[in-house]
Design a protein around this motif. Structure first.
Motif, PDB file in Angstrom:
ATOM      1  N   ILE A 183       0.842  -1.200   0.000  1.00  0.00           N
ATOM      2  CA  ILE A 183       0.000   0.000   0.000  1.00  0.00           C
ATOM      3  C   ILE A 183       0.876   1.248   0.000  1.00  0.00           C
ATOM      4  CG2 ILE A 183      -1.630   1.363   1.384  1.00  0.00           C
ATOM      5  CD1 ILE A 183      -2.801  -1.362   2.334  1.00  0.00           C
ATOM      6  N   ALA A 184       1.920   1.243   0.825  1.00  0.00           N
ATOM      7  CA  ALA A 184       2.829   2.393   0.917  1.00  0.00           C
ATOM      8  C   ALA A 184       3.510   2.665  -0.423  1.00  0.00           C
ATOM      9  CB  ALA A 184       3.873   2.156   2.009  1.00  0.00           C
ATOM     10  N   LEU A 185       3.954   1.610  -1.096  1.00  0.00           N
ATOM     11  CA  LEU A 185       4.590   1.778  -2.415  1.00  0.00           C
ATOM     12  C   LEU A 185       3.603   2.343  -3.428  1.00  0.00           C
ATOM     13  CD1 LEU A 185       6.762  -1.466  -2.607  1.00  0.00           C
ATOM     14  CD2 LEU A 185       7.614   0.891  -2.557  1.00  0.00           C
ATOM     15  N   GLY A 186       2.364   1.834  -3.394  1.00  0.00           N
ATOM     16  CA  GLY A 186       1.338   2.340  -4.305  1.00  0.00           C
ATOM     17  C   GLY A 186       1.053   3.812  -4.070  1.00  0.00           C
ATOM     18  N   LEU A 187       0.934   4.197  -2.794  1.00  0.00           N
ATOM     19  CA  LEU A 187       0.665   5.594  -2.461  1.00  0.00           C
ATOM     20  C   LEU A 187       1.830   6.506  -2.832  1.00  0.00           C
ATOM     21  CD1 LEU A 187      -1.043   5.337   1.054  1.00  0.00           C
ATOM     22  CD2 LEU A 187      -2.094   6.127  -1.069  1.00  0.00           C
ATOM     23  N   SER A 188       3.031   5.977  -2.776  1.00  0.00           N
ATOM     24  CA  SER A 188       4.217   6.817  -3.009  1.00  0.00           C
ATOM     25  C   SER A 188       4.519   7.056  -4.492  1.00  0.00           C
ATOM     26  CB  SER A 188       5.442   6.191  -2.338  1.00  0.00           C
ATOM     27  OG  SER A 188       5.839   5.012  -3.015  1.00  0.00           O
ATOM     28  N   MET A 189       3.809   6.383  -5.390  1.00  0.00           N
ATOM     29  CA  MET A 189       4.124   6.498  -6.821  1.00  0.00           C
ATOM     30  C   MET A 189       3.933   7.908  -7.377  1.00  0.00           C
ATOM     31  SD  MET A 189       5.499   3.816  -8.095  1.00  0.00           S
ATOM     32  CE  MET A 189       6.362   3.667  -6.530  1.00  0.00           C
ATOM     33  N   ASP A 190       2.853   8.585  -6.968  1.00  0.00           N
ATOM     34  CA  ASP A 190       2.649   9.953  -7.436  1.00  0.00           C
ATOM     35  C   ASP A 190       3.747  10.872  -6.895  1.00  0.00           C
ATOM     36  OD1 ASP A 190       0.427   9.294  -8.914  1.00  0.00           O
ATOM     37  OD2 ASP A 190      -1.017   9.957  -7.413  1.00  0.00           O
ATOM     38  N   SER A 191       4.100  10.680  -5.623  1.00  0.00           N
ATOM     39  CA  SER A 191       5.179  11.485  -5.029  1.00  0.00           C
ATOM     40  C   SER A 191       6.500  11.222  -5.740  1.00  0.00           C
ATOM     41  CB  SER A 191       5.323  11.153  -3.539  1.00  0.00           C
ATOM     42  OG  SER A 191       4.153  11.477  -2.846  1.00  0.00           O
ATOM     43  N   PHE A 192       6.749   9.965  -6.085  1.00  0.00           N
ATOM     44  CA  PHE A 192       7.967   9.597  -6.810  1.00  0.00           C
ATOM     45  C   PHE A 192       8.029  10.309  -8.160  1.00  0.00           C
ATOM     46  CE2 PHE A 192       9.859   6.852 -10.089  1.00  0.00           C
ATOM     47  CZ  PHE A 192      11.153   6.741  -9.611  1.00  0.00           C
ATOM     48  N   THR A 193       6.921  10.256  -8.901  1.00  0.00           N
ATOM     49  CA  THR A 193       6.885  10.872 -10.234  1.00  0.00           C
ATOM     50  C   THR A 193       7.078  12.381 -10.152  1.00  0.00           C
ATOM     51  OG1 THR A 193       5.348   9.141 -10.933  1.00  0.00           O
ATOM     52  CG2 THR A 193       5.540  11.055 -12.359  1.00  0.00           C
ATOM     53  N   VAL A 194       6.391  13.015  -9.203  1.00  0.00           N
ATOM     54  CA  VAL A 194       6.539  14.464  -9.022  1.00  0.00           C
ATOM     55  C   VAL A 194       7.967  14.796  -8.610  1.00  0.00           C
ATOM     56  CG1 VAL A 194       5.848  16.410  -7.557  1.00  0.00           C
ATOM     57  CG2 VAL A 194       4.110  14.910  -8.540  1.00  0.00           C
TER      58      VAL A 194
ATOM     59  N   GLY B 226       7.936  18.637 -16.985  1.00  0.00           N
ATOM     60  CA  GLY B 226       7.488  18.456 -15.602  1.00  0.00           C
ATOM     61  C   GLY B 226       6.063  18.955 -15.392  1.00  0.00           C
ATOM     62  N   GLY B 227       5.738  20.097 -15.986  1.00  0.00           N
ATOM     63  CA  GLY B 227       4.385  20.638 -15.894  1.00  0.00           C
ATOM     64  C   GLY B 227       3.358  19.712 -16.520  1.00  0.00           C
ATOM     65  N   ILE B 228       3.696  19.168 -17.681  1.00  0.00           N
ATOM     66  CA  ILE B 228       2.795  18.227 -18.361  1.00  0.00           C
ATOM     67  C   ILE B 228       2.594  16.968 -17.503  1.00  0.00           C
ATOM     68  CG2 ILE B 228       2.569  16.683 -20.360  1.00  0.00           C
ATOM     69  CD1 ILE B 228       4.050  18.910 -21.979  1.00  0.00           C
ATOM     70  N   ILE B 229       3.679  16.507 -16.866  1.00  0.00           N
ATOM     71  CA  ILE B 229       3.586  15.333 -15.986  1.00  0.00           C
ATOM     72  C   ILE B 229       2.655  15.613 -14.814  1.00  0.00           C
ATOM     73  CG2 ILE B 229       4.874  13.906 -14.336  1.00  0.00           C
ATOM     74  CD1 ILE B 229       7.250  14.059 -16.311  1.00  0.00           C
ATOM     75  N   LEU B 230       2.786  16.798 -14.198  1.00  0.00           N
ATOM     76  CA  LEU B 230       1.924  17.140 -13.064  1.00  0.00           C
ATOM     77  C   LEU B 230       0.456  17.182 -13.477  1.00  0.00           C
ATOM     78  CD1 LEU B 230       3.780  19.943 -11.067  1.00  0.00           C
ATOM     79  CD2 LEU B 230       3.817  17.489 -10.733  1.00  0.00           C
ATOM     80  N   ILE B 231       0.179  17.804 -14.624  1.00  0.00           N
ATOM     81  CA  ILE B 231      -1.201  17.856 -15.117  1.00  0.00           C
ATOM     82  C   ILE B 231      -1.697  16.443 -15.418  1.00  0.00           C
ATOM     83  CG2 ILE B 231      -2.681  18.629 -17.026  1.00  0.00           C
ATOM     84  CD1 ILE B 231      -0.915  21.181 -17.127  1.00  0.00           C
ATOM     85  N   GLY B 232      -0.824  15.613 -15.993  1.00  0.00           N
ATOM     86  CA  GLY B 232      -1.185  14.227 -16.286  1.00  0.00           C
ATOM     87  C   GLY B 232      -1.531  13.450 -15.034  1.00  0.00           C
ATOM     88  N   ILE B 233      -0.765  13.635 -13.956  1.00  0.00           N
ATOM     89  CA  ILE B 233      -1.049  12.959 -12.689  1.00  0.00           C
ATOM     90  C   ILE B 233      -2.388  13.443 -12.136  1.00  0.00           C
ATOM     91  CG2 ILE B 233      -0.326  12.684 -10.278  1.00  0.00           C
ATOM     92  CD1 ILE B 233       2.576  12.855 -11.294  1.00  0.00           C
ATOM     93  N   GLY B 234      -2.624  14.757 -12.240  1.00  0.00           N
ATOM     94  CA  GLY B 234      -3.902  15.303 -11.784  1.00  0.00           C
ATOM     95  C   GLY B 234      -5.075  14.712 -12.537  1.00  0.00           C
TER      96      GLY B 234
END
Length: 197
Positions: free
Chosen positions: A19-30, A178-186
């Protein structure tokens, strides 16, 4: 992720780490995006970013737990919109700054308000996980929150170092990417929640 947690009858260490690894994926990408903007290793800034990413993931899990089931519907109806709004705004700002001449750029991923904004946006899912823990756990999820926080800290630190090393070897418009990645994650967060409604 919330539905996955609800189906788990017994919380054990392996389950919590997954669960922790799954939750951390967005933080990792950002964090990778932050690293490519830094372009050089700045240990203090990197540790600060990773610290806040972990702090908010663990903290949001605890907050979600204490909010409990009575507020679950209200949280789930808004959390994805808050995450999307924050990431979309920060992503647009990064794209705008990246399109300007380098001497005029002022977007800095090491500014405290930027770090906190990114940390909140990437930890919204942890709030929902905390609510699900209220069903699964008989006591406050201190151990679970700690594991989530520590895992996110290390994943974010790895991500930001990877981003910084990558940017050294290539000349690309990293702020725009990086901006495109953030919008993509959103958008990903928004779609994951709205499709399941």
């Amino acid at each position: 992720m919330v539905y996955f947690c609800i189906l788990i009858a017994k919380m054990n260490l392996v389950t919590l780490i997954i669960i922790a690894l799954g939750l951390s994926m967005d933080s990792f990408t950002v964090s990778v995006s932050c690293g490519v903007i830094h372009r050089k290793v700045i240990l203090r800034d990197f540790l600060l970013t990773a610290f806040f990413m972990g702090l908010f993931q663990g903290g949001m899990t605890m907050i979600g737990y204490y909010l409990g089931l009575s507020f679950k519907e209200h949280i789930e109806s808004l959390d994805h919109w808050i995450a999307f709004g924050l990431l979309f705004f920060l992503g647009l700002k990064m794209i705008y700054e990246g399109s300007k001449h380098e001497a005029k750029r002022n977007f800095c991923p090491s500014k405290l308000n930027v770090i906190i904004g990114l940390s909140i946006a990437t930890s919204i899912d942890a709030l929902a996980i905390g609510v699900s823990f209220a069903i699964l756990l008989n006591s406050a999820p201190i151990n679970a929150s700690t594991i989530i926080a520590v895992t996110t800290f290390f994943m974010s630190l790895i991500g930001i170092f990877m981003g910084a090393r990558f940017s050294k070897s290539r000349k690309l418009p990293f702020e725009i990417i990086g901006g495109i990645i953030l919008i993509g994650i959103g958008l990903k967060i928004l779609l994951e929640h709205t499709v399941l409604l």
